[in-house]
Each structure stands twice: as C-alpha cells, then as structure tokens.
Design an enzyme around this catalytic site. Structure first.
Site, PDB file in Angstrom:
ATOM      1  N   GLN A 125       0.833  -1.204   0.000  1.00 50.71           N
ATOM      2  CA  GLN A 125       0.000   0.000   0.000  1.00 50.71           C
ATOM      3  C   GLN A 125       0.868   1.255   0.000  1.00 50.71           C
ATOM      4  OE1 GLN A 125      -2.986  -1.911   3.173  1.00 50.71           O
ATOM      5  NE2 GLN A 125      -3.623   0.124   2.532  1.00 50.71           N
ATOM      6  N   SER A 128       5.096  -6.139   2.641  1.00 51.31           N
ATOM      7  CA  SER A 128       3.803  -6.192   3.329  1.00 51.31           C
ATOM      8  C   SER A 128       2.755  -6.849   2.437  1.00 51.31           C
ATOM      9  CB  SER A 128       3.392  -4.784   3.778  1.00 51.31           C
ATOM     10  OG  SER A 128       2.250  -4.825   4.605  1.00 51.31           O
ATOM     11  N   LEU A 129       1.738  -6.110   1.999  1.00 47.15           N
ATOM     12  CA  LEU A 129       0.737  -6.660   1.088  1.00 47.15           C
ATOM     13  C   LEU A 129       1.391  -7.290  -0.139  1.00 47.15           C
ATOM     14  CD1 LEU A 129      -2.219  -6.907  -0.060  1.00 47.15           C
ATOM     15  CD2 LEU A 129      -1.761  -4.683  -1.139  1.00 47.15           C
ATOM     16  N   ARG A 166      -8.293  -9.570   4.660  1.00 51.29           N
ATOM     17  CA  ARG A 166      -7.165  -9.069   5.456  1.00 51.29           C
ATOM     18  C   ARG A 166      -7.339  -7.593   5.779  1.00 51.29           C
ATOM     19  NH1 ARG A 166      -2.074  -6.631   4.016  1.00 51.29           N
ATOM     20  NH2 ARG A 166      -0.297  -7.321   5.308  1.00 51.29           N
ATOM     21  N   HIS A 169       1.292  -4.110  11.368  1.00 47.32           N
ATOM     22  CA  HIS A 169       2.488  -4.877  11.742  1.00 47.32           C
ATOM     23  C   HIS A 169       2.924  -4.697  13.193  1.00 47.32           C
ATOM     24  CE1 HIS A 169       2.832  -6.060   7.605  1.00 47.32           C
ATOM     25  NE2 HIS A 169       2.844  -4.801   7.219  1.00 47.32           N
ATOM     26  N   GLN A 205       3.077 -12.181   9.847  1.00 56.43           N
ATOM     27  CA  GLN A 205       3.400 -10.906   9.209  1.00 56.43           C
ATOM     28  C   GLN A 205       2.483  -9.784   9.664  1.00 56.43           C
ATOM     29  OE1 GLN A 205       1.652  -9.342   5.850  1.00 56.43           O
ATOM     30  NE2 GLN A 205       3.445  -9.545   4.522  1.00 56.43           N
TER      31      GLN A 205
END
Length: 315
Positions: free
Chosen positions: A10, A90-91, A115, A199, A248
């Site tokens: 993102q 991340s994503l 998610r 996170h 994660q």
C-alpha cells in the site's frame, strides 16, 4: 545474472496508475479476473477513482495485488527472464505468492480484501497511528519506542532502509515516540496519514481471524522461492507459508534483511512489478551493487527486458 522480483504494498496506488500500460490485453485481463473474484469493478476504480475510495484499505489491497500481478504477467508474456527469487513488501508478499504459483489470483483477491477488513476492525478509528522516522539507527528507534510506550503499544514495524524506519501503535504512544526519536537525534519524524497501525501487536486479533480464513485457502509449494517479511527466509511448506502470512500481520517487515538476503543468494538485478518505484528507491540505499528496474508501464517493460536480458543501461 540472477534476478530478484519484488512487489510493492500500500502507498504506491494512484488514480490512473495503469494508464501508461495502454491497451495491453494482459493488464486488462488480469483486472477482469480480479474483479470477477471480488464482484467489484477494480479497473473502473483504478481509472476513475475517486481517490478517497481507492485509498480505502479494503480497496487498496485488492487493487495493488491486481496491479502487481498484471505487471508480472506482462513481464512473463513478453519473454521476461524467470527470477531466481521473489519477495513483496507487506501486502506485496501476497502478490509474490500469486506470481510464484503458491496462491491463485482468484483466491488471493478475496483473501486480501478480508485481510484489509480485519485490520481495519482490529483498532477503533483514530485510536492507532504510524510514523516515519528518518536519520536514526534501528537501535535508537527501538529505544525511543521503549521510552514512549508507557504501558501502551508502539513498535518499530517497517525496517525499510538504513535510517528509514516506520513505527506503529496507539496514537498517543506513536506521538510520544516521534518526540523521543527527535530527542535522540532523528533528522525527521512525522506522523503518517493512515488509520490502521499495521504490523504491530495491535493486529494480533486480526491475525487470529486471518489464520482461520487461511485454513480454507488452497496454498501450494511456490514454483519460485519467496522470501517472507517476518524473517527474510524461505517457506516452502504450505502450512509454513500460512504461518508466515499470519505472523506478518503483527510483526515487523524486515525489508533491509530481505534485500540483503537477495544479495547473499547471488542476486545481481532487481525488478519491481507494480505502480511506483518505492522499492527500487529503497534498494539503492540497501544494496547499491544490485541493478534495479521498475516495471511501471510498457516503456519500462522494454527497458527492463533490454537491461536484464541484454545487459543494457538501467532505467
């Protein structure tokens, strides 16, 4: 020559971000597949916005997944070199797993929508926050978070590059961490315009819900090795991949370690698949010896093919 392919998360999205791909069929076909899996026209959202809707976490995550996979498919369809390893920020880790054949796009799109939903629901609106800290070493930032916590949650959560770390937690604790980091000599420390403190420990309840969802998602052994954010290591067993994705959500993104592991495994070139050039920029600060390319449009596709397969100039 060894190639590592990476996918952004993102923050790289923008209205019209796929325009420079023109009418390349694989781009539209990938978005059509993703839209069908979600029951929402993601292409229209990317093309027309509005920006507020595109930037909503529940929309950004499936859109960025589709964009990354579309760029990857364009690379492969055009005869692009098969990478020796992959990762995603991340994503972007989900994009990497789709590209590596571990999760289908049809399964991954609703997965990242879920998610996003559980992340948003884990912390009340306005209760959490994130901040970027620049020009302070990791130890100083971790110490600043410890000083600022005062019984609340604030943690270093994105180790993006040397001297560039993001912290997350409760809003008040993050604000205190910004002040503490500046007191310890940070060049800059600023709050980020996000509503979800990603996170960090505040995402544990979201991670539990994600774990339950993932039990029903088919996961295969990746055809291309994928390094995971939580430890910059490979997970080839489907259960280990599920566990890495769950962890994660409430653990730091160790991007510096990931890129350094690429280098340790012999990677000489890096290709970022998706909108923007964020990871290429970070790569230059982590591993200046790797040659980076950003696959953002049709022109960049040609440049990357020439540079990676023909050893031409970098973008």
């Amino acid at each position: 020559m060894k190639l590592a392919v990476v996918f952004p998360g993102q923050g790289s999205q923008s209205v019209g971000m796929m325009n420079a791909w023109g009418d390349l069929p694989v781009i539209r076909d990938t978005f059509a597949e993703a839209s069908g899996a979600l029951g929402q026209d993601l292409w229209a959202l990317v093309q027309n916005g509005p920006e507020e809707a595109l930037n909503a976490t529940v929309n950004t995550q499936p859109v960025m997944l589709a964009a990354g996979v579309a760029a990857w498919r364009a690379w492969r369809l055009g005869g692009g070199h098969t990478p020796e390893m992959m990762a995603g920020h991340s994503l972007g880790e989900y994009s990497a797993l789709v590209a590596a054949g571990a999760i289908s796009l049809r399964d991954a799109i609703p997965l990242v929508r879920f998610r996003a939903q559980v992340m948003q629901e884990a912390v009340a609106e306005g209760a959490g926050g994130m901040a970027a800290v620049l020009g302070l070493d990791d130890a100083g930032i971790i110490a600043a978070c410890a000083d600022a916590a005062q019984g609340e949650v604030v943690e270093a959560v994105n180790f993006n590059a040397p001297g560039q770390v993001v912290v997350a937690g409760t809003k008040a604790a993050v604000e205190r961490a910004v002040a503490a980091a500046k007191a310890r000599g940070a060049k800059r420390a600023m709050l980020l315009p996000v509503s979800v403190p990603s996170h960090c420990a505040l995402m544990r309840s979201a991670a539990e819900r994600l774990a339950a969802y993932l039990r029903d998602v088919p996961v295969l052994v990746p055809k291309i090795p994928v390094l995971h954010n939580v430890d910059a290591q490979l997970a080839t067993d489907p259960e280990a991949i599920r566990a890495a994705l769950v962890k994660q959500l409430h653990s730091p993104v160790r991007w510096v370690d990931t890129v350094q592991e690429f280098v340790a495994r012999g990677a000489t070139h890096l290709l970022e698949c998706g909108p923007g050039k964020v990871l290429v920029g970070l790569n230059k600060r982590i591993a200046a010896g790797m040659t980076p390319f950003a696959l953002t449009d049709k022109d960049a596709l040609a440049t990357a093919r020439a540079g990676i397969q023909g050893e031409g100039p970098c973008c």
